[in-house]
Scaffold this active site. Structure first.
Site, mmCIF file in Angstrom:
data_model
loop_
_atom_site.group_PDB
_atom_site.id
_atom_site.type_symbol
_atom_site.label_atom_id
_atom_site.label_comp_id
_atom_site.label_asym_id
_atom_site.label_seq_id
_atom_site.Cartn_x
_atom_site.Cartn_y
_atom_site.Cartn_z
ATOM 1 N N GLU A 134 -7.979 -7.512 5.729
ATOM 2 C CA GLU A 134 -6.997 -8.672 5.112
ATOM 3 C C GLU A 134 -5.991 -9.436 6.145
ATOM 4 O O GLU A 134 -6.031 -10.454 6.187
ATOM 5 C CB GLU A 134 -5.999 -8.164 3.964
ATOM 6 C CG GLU A 134 -6.680 -7.602 2.876
ATOM 7 C CD GLU A 134 -6.024 -6.369 2.264
ATOM 8 O OE1 GLU A 134 -4.858 -6.077 2.343
ATOM 9 O OE2 GLU A 134 -6.876 -5.734 1.215
ATOM 10 N N TYR A 157 0.832 -1.321 -0.086
ATOM 11 C CA TYR A 157 0.072 -0.015 0.014
ATOM 12 C C TYR A 157 0.778 1.228 0.101
ATOM 13 O O TYR A 157 0.440 2.433 -0.391
ATOM 14 C CB TYR A 157 -1.078 -0.045 1.212
ATOM 15 C CG TYR A 157 -2.273 -1.033 1.110
ATOM 16 C CD1 TYR A 157 -3.316 -0.537 0.384
ATOM 17 C CD2 TYR A 157 -2.169 -2.339 1.587
ATOM 18 C CE1 TYR A 157 -4.352 -1.674 0.252
ATOM 19 C CE2 TYR A 157 -3.164 -3.204 1.460
ATOM 20 C CZ TYR A 157 -4.172 -2.642 0.835
ATOM 21 O OH TYR A 157 -5.209 -3.716 0.770
#
Length: 407
Positions: free
Chosen positions: A141, A99
């Site tokens: 996640e 990310y």
């Protein structure tokens, strides 16, 4: 975690401009990121979707939708979008550090496209949106990895092809067994696995396939359809299915393949609600998984199965679908084919495109959809006209999820 009041006002003011430019932003972002990190394009992202621009549209739709939901909160829709993305990411083994990479090149592209319009206040607000979305996904996640009993990203295991079964001229089912002989983890009906393959040019590409068999500790079953290159109705070219074609042509009994743990949030709920399972083409695969579970457990609830395909010859799992419907106590099926050949239409087999207008839908029915996006959007529109609540309509999309923007 919510967006700060100051950033909410900035997002509200700038969302139209950013929304209008976000496809330009993502179209610039991907080349920048891949130039710096070619391994991501080669080994993680779907190259076919990149060539078609589908990935860019899906990312643009997700970011714009998430930002809009911070301005006009809609908790169920936010949860749906985040859950769908998190499950896909977990099946790819995405980790938190990736990310950071996306953030760097995405914001470089935003500044390049919007120029002086990106004031410090605007940059800070959109940065807050990005990290709110990213941190939400990272948390979801992490929960998925934890529930699967693995470290973040450690989702891959080696499987061997025990059997290969031809379902139609272009679709094959692979019965996969664990190389190490250890029991396979449980999965819920409707979930999928990712399959990673090393292609002839050295790239590692990954695709998702529904688990079509009844849950088992000793084997998993996936069905793969070979996809030729084709010209779309708008004149654009759709590339051949890179991974699916490779598996169809090259994977046989005794061969090993890398498969992820099961993920996916289009799952059959364990309740007594009537079911309507609607699919087209290879979209039948999650429905086959659900029907295998319903047949194995002798589920007594009413089940309506509707499937559309080009022809009986191209209908993968056609015989199995009929057999499963017969095994479920209160199930019925309707099928539509664009070409019936010499076969005659009947009460449950129809010529033409799927038509739900005359299908009885019991109150409280839960609907599950899988197939090409235009098909699903058309079915959804019909269902809404029939007063089926939106929250009762569930769907699965393989590839970039542009339903986020369209729905």
């Amino acid at each position: 975690m919510t967006l700060s009041p100051a950033s909410t006002e900035v997002i509200k003011a700038t969302l139209p401009a950013v929304g209008a430019a976000i496809e330009d932003i993502t179209a610039l972002f991907y080349p920048k990121m891949f130039a710096a990190h070619p391994e991501l394009e080669r080994d993680l992202f779907n190259r076919g979707n990149q060539k078609q621009g589908q990935q860019q549209k899906a990312l643009a739709g997700a970011i714009a939708a998430f930002a809009a939901l911070q301005v006009s909160p809609d908790a169920p829709r936010t949860e749906l979008i985040m859950s769908r993305i998190a499950n896909k990411h977990a099946s790819l083994g995405i980790t938190a550090d990736q990310y950071v990479i996306v953030h760097k090149y995405l914001f470089q592209a935003i500044v390049e496209v919007l120029g002086d319009a990106v004031t410090p206040e605007v940059a800070a607000a959109w940065d807050e949106v990005y990290w709110l979305m990213a941190d939400t996904l990272i948390g979801l996640e992490a929960d998925l990895y934890s529930a699967s009993g693995v470290e973040a990203g450690d989702v891959w295991r080696r499987m061997v092809v025990g059997r290969r079964v031809l379902q139609s001229a272009d679709t094959v089912t692979f019965i996969l067994e664990p190389v190490d002989g250890e029991p396979l983890p449980a999965y819920r009906p409707g979930q999928y696995v990712s399959v990673g393959v090393r292609l002839p040019d050295g790239a590692r590409q990954i695709r998702q396939y529904s688990l079509v068999g009844a849950p088992s500790e000793s084997e998993w079953q996936i069905s793969v359809k070979a996809v030729p290159a084709q010209t779309l109705p708008d004149g654009s070219a759709a590339p051949a299915g890179e991974v699916s074609n490779h598996l169809y042509r090259n994977l046989f009994e005794g061969d090993e393949v890398s498969v992820s743990l099961p993920f996916g949030d289009l799952v059959l709920e364990d309740d007594d609600a009537p079911l309507l399972l609607v699919s087209a083409g290879i979209g039948c695969t999650p429905m086959i998984g659900m029907l295998n579970h319903l047949a194995t457990t002798g589920d007594p609830r009413p089940v309506s199965v509707l499937h559309a395909d080009r022809s009986p010859a191209q209908h993968a799992h056609r015989a199995e679908l009929a057999e499963l419907v017969q095994r479920i106590p209160f199930a019925m099926m309707h099928q539509w084919y664009e070409d019936l050949g010499t076969r005659a239409a009947g009460d449950t087999t129809h010529l033409g495109r799927a038509d739900l207008s005359a299908i009885w839908i019991e109150p409280g029915t839960q609907v599950y959809l899988c197939g090409p996006l235009p098909f699903m959007l058309s079915v959804r529109e019909t269902l809404m006209e029939r007063q089926v609540p939106a929250e009762h309509i569930h769907y699965e999309v393989f590839g970039p999820d542009s339903w986020v923007a369209a729905g």
